[in-house]
Design an enzyme around this catalytic site. Structure first.
Site, PDB file in Angstrom:
ATOM      1  N   LYS A 266     -41.568  30.421  12.642  1.00  0.00           N
ATOM      2  CA  LYS A 266     -41.726  31.572  13.846  1.00  0.00           C
ATOM      3  C   LYS A 266     -42.286  32.684  13.586  1.00  0.00           C
ATOM      4  O   LYS A 266     -42.573  33.366  12.630  1.00  0.00           O
ATOM      5  CB  LYS A 266     -40.061  32.136  13.890  1.00  0.00           C
ATOM      6  CG  LYS A 266     -39.963  33.394  14.771  1.00  0.00           C
ATOM      7  CD  LYS A 266     -38.511  34.155  14.397  1.00  0.00           C
ATOM      8  CE  LYS A 266     -38.379  35.176  15.372  1.00  0.00           C
ATOM      9  NZ  LYS A 266     -37.112  35.888  15.371  1.00  0.00           N
ATOM     10  N   ASP A 271     -41.182  42.051  17.217  1.00  0.00           N
ATOM     11  CA  ASP A 271     -40.221  42.027  17.942  1.00  0.00           C
ATOM     12  C   ASP A 271     -39.488  43.433  18.198  1.00  0.00           C
ATOM     13  O   ASP A 271     -38.900  43.987  17.479  1.00  0.00           O
ATOM     14  CB  ASP A 271     -39.188  40.989  16.983  1.00  0.00           C
ATOM     15  CG  ASP A 271     -37.799  40.792  17.847  1.00  0.00           C
ATOM     16  OD1 ASP A 271     -37.781  41.112  19.020  1.00  0.00           O
ATOM     17  OD2 ASP A 271     -36.938  40.251  17.057  1.00  0.00           O
ATOM     18  N   LYS A 278     -34.377  47.013  21.054  1.00  0.00           N
ATOM     19  CA  LYS A 278     -33.937  47.305  19.697  1.00  0.00           C
ATOM     20  C   LYS A 278     -33.801  48.646  19.623  1.00  0.00           C
ATOM     21  O   LYS A 278     -34.669  49.509  20.128  1.00  0.00           O
ATOM     22  CB  LYS A 278     -34.825  46.574  18.619  1.00  0.00           C
ATOM     23  CG  LYS A 278     -34.611  45.176  18.335  1.00  0.00           C
ATOM     24  CD  LYS A 278     -35.373  44.587  17.121  1.00  0.00           C
ATOM     25  CE  LYS A 278     -35.279  43.260  16.793  1.00  0.00           C
ATOM     26  NZ  LYS A 278     -33.826  42.890  16.578  1.00  0.00           N
ATOM     27  N   ASP A 289     -41.382  39.844  11.670  1.00  0.00           N
ATOM     28  CA  ASP A 289     -40.685  38.828  12.308  1.00  0.00           C
ATOM     29  C   ASP A 289     -41.679  37.596  12.488  1.00  0.00           C
ATOM     30  O   ASP A 289     -41.222  36.529  13.169  1.00  0.00           O
ATOM     31  CB  ASP A 289     -40.330  39.245  13.619  1.00  0.00           C
ATOM     32  CG  ASP A 289     -39.047  38.609  14.019  1.00  0.00           C
ATOM     33  OD1 ASP A 289     -38.212  37.932  13.371  1.00  0.00           O
ATOM     34  OD2 ASP A 289     -38.746  38.568  15.314  1.00  0.00           O
ATOM     35  N   ASP A 348     -33.744  39.648  23.095  1.00  0.00           N
ATOM     36  CA  ASP A 348     -33.805  40.008  21.507  1.00  0.00           C
ATOM     37  C   ASP A 348     -33.660  38.830  20.747  1.00  0.00           C
ATOM     38  O   ASP A 348     -33.961  38.517  19.548  1.00  0.00           O
ATOM     39  CB  ASP A 348     -32.896  40.940  20.955  1.00  0.00           C
ATOM     40  CG  ASP A 348     -33.393  41.567  19.829  1.00  0.00           C
ATOM     41  OD1 ASP A 348     -34.582  41.217  19.254  1.00  0.00           O
ATOM     42  OD2 ASP A 348     -32.742  42.411  19.095  1.00  0.00           O
ATOM     43  N   GLU A 350     -35.225  36.022  20.959  1.00  0.00           N
ATOM     44  CA  GLU A 350     -36.520  35.408  21.123  1.00  0.00           C
ATOM     45  C   GLU A 350     -36.871  34.201  20.135  1.00  0.00           C
ATOM     46  O   GLU A 350     -37.715  33.450  20.793  1.00  0.00           O
ATOM     47  CB  GLU A 350     -37.362  36.254  21.551  1.00  0.00           C
ATOM     48  CG  GLU A 350     -38.216  36.552  20.118  1.00  0.00           C
ATOM     49  CD  GLU A 350     -37.279  37.534  19.013  1.00  0.00           C
ATOM     50  OE1 GLU A 350     -36.077  37.851  19.372  1.00  0.00           O
ATOM     51  OE2 GLU A 350     -37.990  37.444  17.874  1.00  0.00           O
ATOM     52  N   ARG A 352     -35.401  31.647  18.846  1.00  0.00           N
ATOM     53  CA  ARG A 352     -34.958  30.367  19.047  1.00  0.00           C
ATOM     54  C   ARG A 352     -35.558  29.854  20.360  1.00  0.00           C
ATOM     55  O   ARG A 352     -35.736  28.604  20.630  1.00  0.00           O
ATOM     56  CB  ARG A 352     -33.394  30.317  19.364  1.00  0.00           C
ATOM     57  CG  ARG A 352     -32.944  31.235  20.210  1.00  0.00           C
ATOM     58  CD  ARG A 352     -31.515  31.797  20.341  1.00  0.00           C
ATOM     59  NE  ARG A 352     -31.230  32.604  19.118  1.00  0.00           N
ATOM     60  CZ  ARG A 352     -30.003  33.247  18.766  1.00  0.00           C
ATOM     61  NH1 ARG A 352     -28.914  32.604  19.227  1.00  0.00           N
ATOM     62  NH2 ARG A 352     -29.757  34.087  17.971  1.00  0.00           N
TER      63      ARG A 352
HETATM   64  N1  BES Z   1     -35.955  38.960  14.284  1.00  0.00           N
HETATM   65  C1  BES Z   1     -34.711  39.340  14.726  1.00  0.00           C
HETATM   66  C2  BES Z   1     -33.637  38.950  13.647  1.00  0.00           C
HETATM   67  C3  BES Z   1     -33.740  40.025  12.379  1.00  0.00           C
HETATM   68  C4  BES Z   1     -33.181  41.182  12.588  1.00  0.00           C
HETATM   69  C5  BES Z   1     -34.340  39.606  11.427  1.00  0.00           C
HETATM   70  C6  BES Z   1     -33.045  42.297  11.686  1.00  0.00           C
HETATM   71  C7  BES Z   1     -34.357  40.355  10.211  1.00  0.00           C
HETATM   72  C8  BES Z   1     -33.676  41.788  10.319  1.00  0.00           C
HETATM   73  C9  BES Z   1     -34.322  38.236  15.817  1.00  0.00           C
HETATM   74  O1  BES Z   1     -35.091  37.935  16.731  1.00  0.00           O
HETATM   75  C10 BES Z   1     -32.960  39.093  16.605  1.00  0.00           C
HETATM   76  O2  BES Z   1     -33.326  40.030  17.030  1.00  0.00           O
HETATM   77  N2  BES Z   1     -31.969  38.498  16.517  1.00  0.00           N
HETATM   78  C11 BES Z   1     -30.696  39.028  16.985  1.00  0.00           C
HETATM   79  C12 BES Z   1     -29.854  38.056  17.696  1.00  0.00           C
HETATM   80  C13 BES Z   1     -28.871  38.440  18.620  1.00  0.00           C
HETATM   81  C14 BES Z   1     -29.485  39.028  19.841  1.00  0.00           C
HETATM   82  C15 BES Z   1     -28.117  37.273  19.342  1.00  0.00           C
HETATM   83  C16 BES Z   1     -29.827  39.847  16.042  1.00  0.00           C
HETATM   84  O3  BES Z   1     -29.919  39.000  14.852  1.00  0.00           O
HETATM   85  O4  BES Z   1     -29.273  40.657  16.128  1.00  0.00           O
HETATM   86 ZN    ZN Z   2     -37.012  37.925  16.120  1.00  0.00          ZN
HETATM   87 MN    MN Z   3     -35.154  39.384  18.409  1.00  0.00          MN
END
Ligand code: BES
Ligand code: ZN
Ligand code: MN
Length: 497
Positions: A266, A271, A278, A289, A348, A350, A352
């Site tokens: 990834k 992000d 966020k 990210d 967010d 994204e 996947r």
């Molecule tokens: N890159 C983030 C995941 C992440 C967040 C990694 C904080 C490390 C620290 C990912 O793209 C994301 O935002 N995931 C969301 C998914 C949710 C919207 C289902 C998350 O984990 O909050």
């Molecule tokens: Zn992300």
């Molecule tokens: Mn995200």
């Protein structure tokens, strides 16, 4: 740090070795390690131990000068714990402590004569690797973008490792150095500011790697991604002014007919969350990210340097996730490369969306196995903290075997992962009224539903997913990328040769 290996014996004794410093182990039980005994020519070492000046606790140190009968200018006693059976953690703590003292010495070279063959359940090659990677970690700088550089590294720059009586594998040192160098690349890419480390920068870095190590490389541009119908990846990329890059690296170390292992990273170089923006605090850390992508490039650097005899394909899907007039909106439905329609309920989620198309693309390599690496979910940090990466696979025999390989490689490399369940009951949480799949699950098990989403795109081969959200970087005063899971991935690939 420059490392070399030397065997000391009764003719070529440690006591007669000329060096700025010799580091030897002592224990809380007041016993001397074999190397400490070898330096105890006139009883100076046992006297120092008896004096109580060093406890022997892991990481305790005592520096002695002018030890009688010893040619080296200094002897550093380093505690490795209760007794001669040393735990992994005590060994690592001892190594860190020794290196710290080395960095303060008015000497340029030293010998480490630690009991490399006494670490519980590990062999001497493991200990050597812990040493080399520990040293590389200690001297890693984060001042690349500072106008005034941090002070130059002082003290010991050359370390001779005393080989245990059974010796060390010839290749162990070069392999350890290759892993350390791979980790450094991953750390550098992660730490770079996101205005510098863009998808284009990742592509340039991959091209340099290809030049240096003879990899085949292809970088697919937006037009080509459109032609491939990567509607899911492009739905994330379209909110940004930075061009997306889809990087394909090939290391052809094996036989031409051997199916490759494919690593998919990834590469979200920033992000923001997109329209599902966020919150502000800590958002800078979303420059990390792209650490899945960084770990693919770092692993390629490691296997390139060690000339690994295995076919490996590395895929990096790189873009930014930005809010803009062109960005995806919650409710948008997009069509992935394999024809699956996806309702984007949260922009967010994204990672996947870019990975699913990369995983479909991986089919063309008829892979022996595919491993994707992603900072995918915050929930993975809730579950495992910052110590352990999440591992997800289906649970049939072939995938159990792959999971075991990855978990074992992690243990071997001191870069551990833990396996989570997957399955239909979780996959059902991704149902959408309007599309084949929703990009987020109903509440609960968010790391698992994210992995389930990916699973839908991996049914044509053996696959595993590593969620490195908690392990790829550290926050706080020592903020910085860790270089994980390069040790796990490289060890996994090495074990496959
Ligand atoms: N890159 C983030 C995941 C992440 C967040 C990694 C904080 C490390 C620290 C990912 O793209 C994301 O935002 N995931 C969301 C998914 C949710 C919207 C289902 C998350 O984990 O909050
Ligand atoms: Zn992300
Ligand atoms: Mn995200």
């Amino acid at each position: 740090m420059d490392f070399s290996i030397k065997a000391f014996d009764t003719k070529n004794t440690l006591a007669a070795a000329k060096s700025g410093c010799i580091a030897v182990a002592v224990y809380e039980n007041k016993k001397l390690s074999a190397a400490a005994k070898a330096l105890d020519v006139n009883g100076d070492i046992s006297a120092a131990l008896k004096s109580g000046d060093i406890s022997g606790k892991p990481g305790s140190t005592l520096l002695l000068r002018g030890v009688a009968g010893v040619a080296a200018s200094r002897v550093l006693l380093v505690g490795l714990g209760a007794d001669e059976v040393v735990s992994e953690k005590s060994f690592a703590t001892g190594v860190t402590a020794a290196l710290k003292v080395f960095s303060t010495l008015g000497a340029a070279d030293a010998i480490i004569a630690f009991p490399l063959d006494s670490v519980k359940e590990r062999d001497a090659n493991w200990a050597l690797r812990a040493l080399v990677i520990g040293a590389s970690d200690a001297e890693f700088r984060t001042d690349g973008q500072k106008s005034k550089k941090d002070p130059a590294i002082a003290g010991v720059r050359k370390i001779v490792v005393a080989a245990p009586s059974a010796g060390l594998d010839k290749a162990a040192l070069t392999q350890a150095a290759a892993i350390a160098n791979g980790m450094n690349l991953t750390k550098e890419l992660g730490n770079l500011s996101p205005n510098v480390c863009t998808p284009t920068f990742l592509a340039t870095t991959a091209r340099k790697l290809a030049d240096d190590y003879g990899f085949d490389i292809e970088v697919l541009e937006r037009k080509q991604l459109e032609a491939l119908k990567m509607g899911s990846f492009l739905s994330v990329a379209k909110g940004s002014d930075e061009a997306p890059k889809f990087i394909v690296l090939k290391h052809n170390g094996g036989k031409a007919k051997d199916a490759p292992v494919v690593l998919v990273g990834k590469g979200i170089t920033f992000d923001t969350g997109g329209i599902s923006l966020k919150p502000g605090p800590g958002m800078d850390e979303m420059k990390y990210d792209m650490c899945g992508a960084g770990s693919v490039l770092g692993t390629f650097r490691a296997i390139g340097e060690m000339g690994l005899k295995l076919n490996v394909v590395g895929i990096v899907a790189a873009c930014e996730n930005m809010p803009s007039g062109r960005a995806s909106k919650p409710g948008d439905i997009v069509t992935a490369m394999n024809g699956t329609t996806i309702e984007i309920l949260n922009t967010d989620a994204e990672g996947r969306l870019i990975l699913c198309d990369a995983l479909t693309y991986a089919e063309r390599f008829k892979p022996a196995a595919v491993v994707d690496i992603a900072t995918l979910t915050g929930a993975c940090i809730v579950a495992l903290g910052h110590h352990t990466s999440g591992l997800f696979t289906r649970d049939d025999a072939a995938h159990d075997a792959l999971a075991t390989e990855l978990l074992d490689a992690g243990k071997q490399a001191g870069d551990v992962a833990w396996r989570f369940p997957l399955g239909e009951i979780y996959n059902d949480q991704l149902k959408s009224n309007f599309a084949d799949l929703a990009n987020i699950g109903t509440p609960g098990a968010a790391s698992i539903t994210a992995a389930c989403f990916l699973e839908n795109f991996t049914r044509k081969y053996t696959w595993a997913h590593l969620d490195i959200a908690g392990t790829a970087w550290k926050s706080g005063a020592n903020k910085g990328a860790t270089g994980r899971p390069v040790p796990l991935l490289t060890t996994f690939l090495m074990n496959r040769v």
